[in-house]
Design a protein around this motif. Structure first.
Motif, PDB file in Angstrom:
ATOM      1  N   VAL A  27     -54.608 -23.656  22.729  1.00 47.77           N
ATOM      2  CA  VAL A  27     -56.007 -23.916  23.076  1.00 47.77           C
ATOM      3  C   VAL A  27     -56.042 -24.887  24.250  1.00 47.77           C
ATOM      4  O   VAL A  27     -55.240 -25.816  24.306  1.00 47.77           O
ATOM      5  CB  VAL A  27     -56.735 -24.560  21.870  1.00 47.77           C
ATOM      6  CG1 VAL A  27     -58.169 -24.905  22.219  1.00 47.77           C
ATOM      7  CG2 VAL A  27     -56.679 -23.662  20.652  1.00 47.77           C
ATOM      8  N   ARG A  29     -59.024 -26.962  26.957  1.00 42.24           N
ATOM      9  CA  ARG A  29     -60.409 -27.298  27.266  1.00 42.24           C
ATOM     10  C   ARG A  29     -60.713 -26.832  28.677  1.00 42.24           C
ATOM     11  O   ARG A  29     -59.885 -26.969  29.575  1.00 42.24           O
ATOM     12  CB  ARG A  29     -60.595 -28.808  27.142  1.00 42.24           C
ATOM     13  CG  ARG A  29     -62.003 -29.286  27.283  1.00 42.24           C
ATOM     14  CD  ARG A  29     -62.136 -30.772  26.944  1.00 42.24           C
ATOM     15  NE  ARG A  29     -61.013 -31.579  27.358  1.00 42.24           N
ATOM     16  CZ  ARG A  29     -60.809 -32.019  28.600  1.00 42.24           C
ATOM     17  NH1 ARG A  29     -61.661 -31.719  29.554  1.00 42.24           N
ATOM     18  NH2 ARG A  29     -59.763 -32.752  28.888  1.00 42.24           N
ATOM     19  N   ARG A  33     -64.932 -33.375  28.663  1.00 41.78           N
ATOM     20  CA  ARG A  33     -64.948 -33.836  27.270  1.00 41.78           C
ATOM     21  C   ARG A  33     -66.190 -34.652  26.986  1.00 41.78           C
ATOM     22  O   ARG A  33     -66.436 -35.034  25.859  1.00 41.78           O
ATOM     23  CB  ARG A  33     -63.751 -34.713  26.917  1.00 41.78           C
ATOM     24  CG  ARG A  33     -62.622 -34.630  27.753  1.00 41.78           C
ATOM     25  CD  ARG A  33     -61.542 -35.611  27.403  1.00 41.78           C
ATOM     26  NE  ARG A  33     -61.416 -36.488  28.555  1.00 41.78           N
ATOM     27  CZ  ARG A  33     -60.915 -37.663  28.537  1.00 41.78           C
ATOM     28  NH1 ARG A  33     -60.447 -38.164  27.436  1.00 41.78           N
ATOM     29  NH2 ARG A  33     -60.860 -38.376  29.600  1.00 41.78           N
ATOM     30  N   PHE A  40     -63.692 -24.400  25.083  1.00 41.52           N
ATOM     31  CA  PHE A  40     -62.261 -24.171  24.995  1.00 41.52           C
ATOM     32  C   PHE A  40     -61.982 -22.692  25.162  1.00 41.52           C
ATOM     33  O   PHE A  40     -62.839 -21.854  24.874  1.00 41.52           O
ATOM     34  CB  PHE A  40     -61.734 -24.609  23.621  1.00 41.52           C
ATOM     35  CG  PHE A  40     -61.902 -26.072  23.350  1.00 41.52           C
ATOM     36  CD1 PHE A  40     -60.894 -26.968  23.674  1.00 41.52           C
ATOM     37  CD2 PHE A  40     -63.058 -26.565  22.782  1.00 41.52           C
ATOM     38  CE1 PHE A  40     -61.040 -28.320  23.436  1.00 41.52           C
ATOM     39  CE2 PHE A  40     -63.221 -27.915  22.541  1.00 41.52           C
ATOM     40  CZ  PHE A  40     -62.207 -28.799  22.864  1.00 41.52           C
ATOM     41  N   THR A  42     -58.579 -19.829  24.399  1.00 42.12           N
ATOM     42  CA  THR A  42     -57.295 -19.691  23.714  1.00 42.12           C
ATOM     43  C   THR A  42     -56.404 -18.740  24.494  1.00 42.12           C
ATOM     44  O   THR A  42     -56.890 -17.946  25.311  1.00 42.12           O
ATOM     45  CB  THR A  42     -57.485 -19.139  22.286  1.00 42.12           C
ATOM     46  OG1 THR A  42     -57.966 -17.793  22.381  1.00 42.12           O
ATOM     47  CG2 THR A  42     -58.452 -19.989  21.477  1.00 42.12           C
ATOM     48  N   VAL A  50     -67.760 -26.219  21.169  1.00 43.55           N
ATOM     49  CA  VAL A  50     -67.851 -27.224  20.112  1.00 43.55           C
ATOM     50  C   VAL A  50     -68.960 -28.199  20.477  1.00 43.55           C
ATOM     51  O   VAL A  50     -69.034 -28.665  21.620  1.00 43.55           O
ATOM     52  CB  VAL A  50     -66.507 -27.969  19.960  1.00 43.55           C
ATOM     53  CG1 VAL A  50     -66.632 -29.148  19.017  1.00 43.55           C
ATOM     54  CG2 VAL A  50     -65.430 -27.006  19.485  1.00 43.55           C
ATOM     55  N   ASN A  52     -70.443 -31.646  20.746  1.00 41.86           N
ATOM     56  CA  ASN A  52     -69.940 -33.007  20.884  1.00 41.86           C
ATOM     57  C   ASN A  52     -71.046 -33.959  20.428  1.00 41.86           C
ATOM     58  O   ASN A  52     -72.019 -34.171  21.128  1.00 41.86           O
ATOM     59  CB  ASN A  52     -69.571 -33.258  22.348  1.00 41.86           C
ATOM     60  CG  ASN A  52     -69.123 -34.681  22.615  1.00 41.86           C
ATOM     61  OD1 ASN A  52     -68.973 -35.498  21.719  1.00 41.86           O
ATOM     62  ND2 ASN A  52     -68.917 -34.971  23.888  1.00 41.86           N
ATOM     63  N   TRP A  57     -66.088 -34.300  17.427  1.00 41.28           N
ATOM     64  CA  TRP A  57     -66.185 -32.870  17.134  1.00 41.28           C
ATOM     65  C   TRP A  57     -67.125 -32.749  15.947  1.00 41.28           C
ATOM     66  O   TRP A  57     -66.821 -33.217  14.858  1.00 41.28           O
ATOM     67  CB  TRP A  57     -64.792 -32.385  16.749  1.00 41.28           C
ATOM     68  CG  TRP A  57     -64.499 -30.921  16.782  1.00 41.28           C
ATOM     69  CD1 TRP A  57     -63.688 -30.317  17.685  1.00 41.28           C
ATOM     70  CD2 TRP A  57     -64.910 -29.899  15.871  1.00 41.28           C
ATOM     71  NE1 TRP A  57     -63.586 -28.983  17.401  1.00 41.28           N
ATOM     72  CE2 TRP A  57     -64.321 -28.691  16.293  1.00 41.28           C
ATOM     73  CE3 TRP A  57     -65.735 -29.866  14.750  1.00 41.28           C
ATOM     74  CZ2 TRP A  57     -64.522 -27.484  15.629  1.00 41.28           C
ATOM     75  CZ3 TRP A  57     -65.943 -28.669  14.090  1.00 41.28           C
ATOM     76  CH2 TRP A  57     -65.337 -27.498  14.528  1.00 41.28           C
ATOM     77  N   LEU A  60     -68.569 -26.128  15.274  1.00 43.39           N
ATOM     78  CA  LEU A  60     -68.333 -25.021  16.194  1.00 43.39           C
ATOM     79  C   LEU A  60     -69.667 -24.336  16.430  1.00 43.39           C
ATOM     80  O   LEU A  60     -70.263 -23.784  15.513  1.00 43.39           O
ATOM     81  CB  LEU A  60     -67.306 -24.056  15.600  1.00 43.39           C
ATOM     82  CG  LEU A  60     -66.873 -22.900  16.481  1.00 43.39           C
ATOM     83  CD1 LEU A  60     -66.232 -23.399  17.776  1.00 43.39           C
ATOM     84  CD2 LEU A  60     -65.900 -22.005  15.720  1.00 43.39           C
ATOM     85  N   ARG A  88     -61.726 -29.478  12.358  1.00 46.30           N
ATOM     86  CA  ARG A  88     -62.305 -30.484  13.263  1.00 46.30           C
ATOM     87  C   ARG A  88     -61.316 -31.585  13.606  1.00 46.30           C
ATOM     88  O   ARG A  88     -61.422 -32.211  14.643  1.00 46.30           O
ATOM     89  CB  ARG A  88     -63.615 -30.998  12.684  1.00 46.30           C
ATOM     90  CG  ARG A  88     -63.679 -32.371  12.202  1.00 46.30           C
ATOM     91  CD  ARG A  88     -65.048 -32.870  11.721  1.00 46.30           C
ATOM     92  NE  ARG A  88     -66.113 -31.924  11.650  1.00 46.30           N
ATOM     93  CZ  ARG A  88     -66.525 -31.313  10.533  1.00 46.30           C
ATOM     94  NH1 ARG A  88     -65.953 -31.553   9.400  1.00 46.30           N
ATOM     95  NH2 ARG A  88     -67.521 -30.470  10.580  1.00 46.30           N
ATOM     96  N   TRP A  93     -57.862 -30.168  19.911  1.00 49.96           N
ATOM     97  CA  TRP A  93     -59.169 -30.346  20.544  1.00 49.96           C
ATOM     98  C   TRP A  93     -59.167 -31.546  21.497  1.00 49.96           C
ATOM     99  O   TRP A  93     -59.998 -31.622  22.381  1.00 49.96           O
ATOM    100  CB  TRP A  93     -60.270 -30.536  19.503  1.00 49.96           C
ATOM    101  CG  TRP A  93     -60.280 -29.486  18.446  1.00 49.96           C
ATOM    102  CD1 TRP A  93     -60.122 -29.683  17.100  1.00 49.96           C
ATOM    103  CD2 TRP A  93     -60.431 -28.075  18.613  1.00 49.96           C
ATOM    104  NE1 TRP A  93     -60.169 -28.486  16.433  1.00 49.96           N
ATOM    105  CE2 TRP A  93     -60.360 -27.481  17.338  1.00 49.96           C
ATOM    106  CE3 TRP A  93     -60.617 -27.255  19.716  1.00 49.96           C
ATOM    107  CZ2 TRP A  93     -60.462 -26.108  17.140  1.00 49.96           C
ATOM    108  CZ3 TRP A  93     -60.729 -25.876  19.520  1.00 49.96           C
ATOM    109  CH2 TRP A  93     -60.654 -25.326  18.252  1.00 49.96           C
TER     110      TRP A  93
END
Length: 113
Positions: A27, A29, A33, A40, A42, A50, A52, A57, A60, A88, A93
């Motif tokens: 994963v 980002r 942040r 994110f 993959t 996600v 914030n 976190w 989702l 989480r 993350w």
């Protein structure tokens, strides 16, 4: 999981999260942040957003499979088969920042966006 379109998007998302937890899926980002929605991707093509919540976190918000299948917060929040506490707290993350904090990786981002 790559190439597998069988099962519901919820089932495939649950399998993805288990694979992330097991370290089988990488994963990274793709935005700041300090964003409200930290995004994110993959290595098998999923896109995740996600929420914030003050540098943590929270949940989702949305996911999109490599095939364009989308799932939003309402459906995700009903997924009781997921150990959200485990998910989480996964180190993949990384660290989140408050929306008012400066993220040196994204210096052109306006605060609060």
């Amino acid at each position: 999981m790559s190439g597998d379109t069988s099962g519901s998007v919820e089932d495939r998302l649950a399998m993805l999260l288990m694979a992330i937890a097991a370290g089988r899926v990488k994963v990274w980002r793709v935005n700041s942040r300090a964003s409200v929605y930290v995004r994110f991707e993959t290595d098998n093509g999923w896109k995740l957003a996600v929420f914030n919540d003050v540098a943590e976190w929270d949940y989702l918000e949305a996911a999109e499979s490599p095939y364009g299948d989308k799932i939003g917060f309402e459906e995700i929040s009903r997924m009781t088969c997921i150990d959200w506490g485990l998910v989480r707290n996964l180190p993949v993350w990384g660290e989140f920042l408050r929306c008012t904090e400066f993220d040196p990786e994204y210096p052109d981002r306006e605060l609060g966006s």
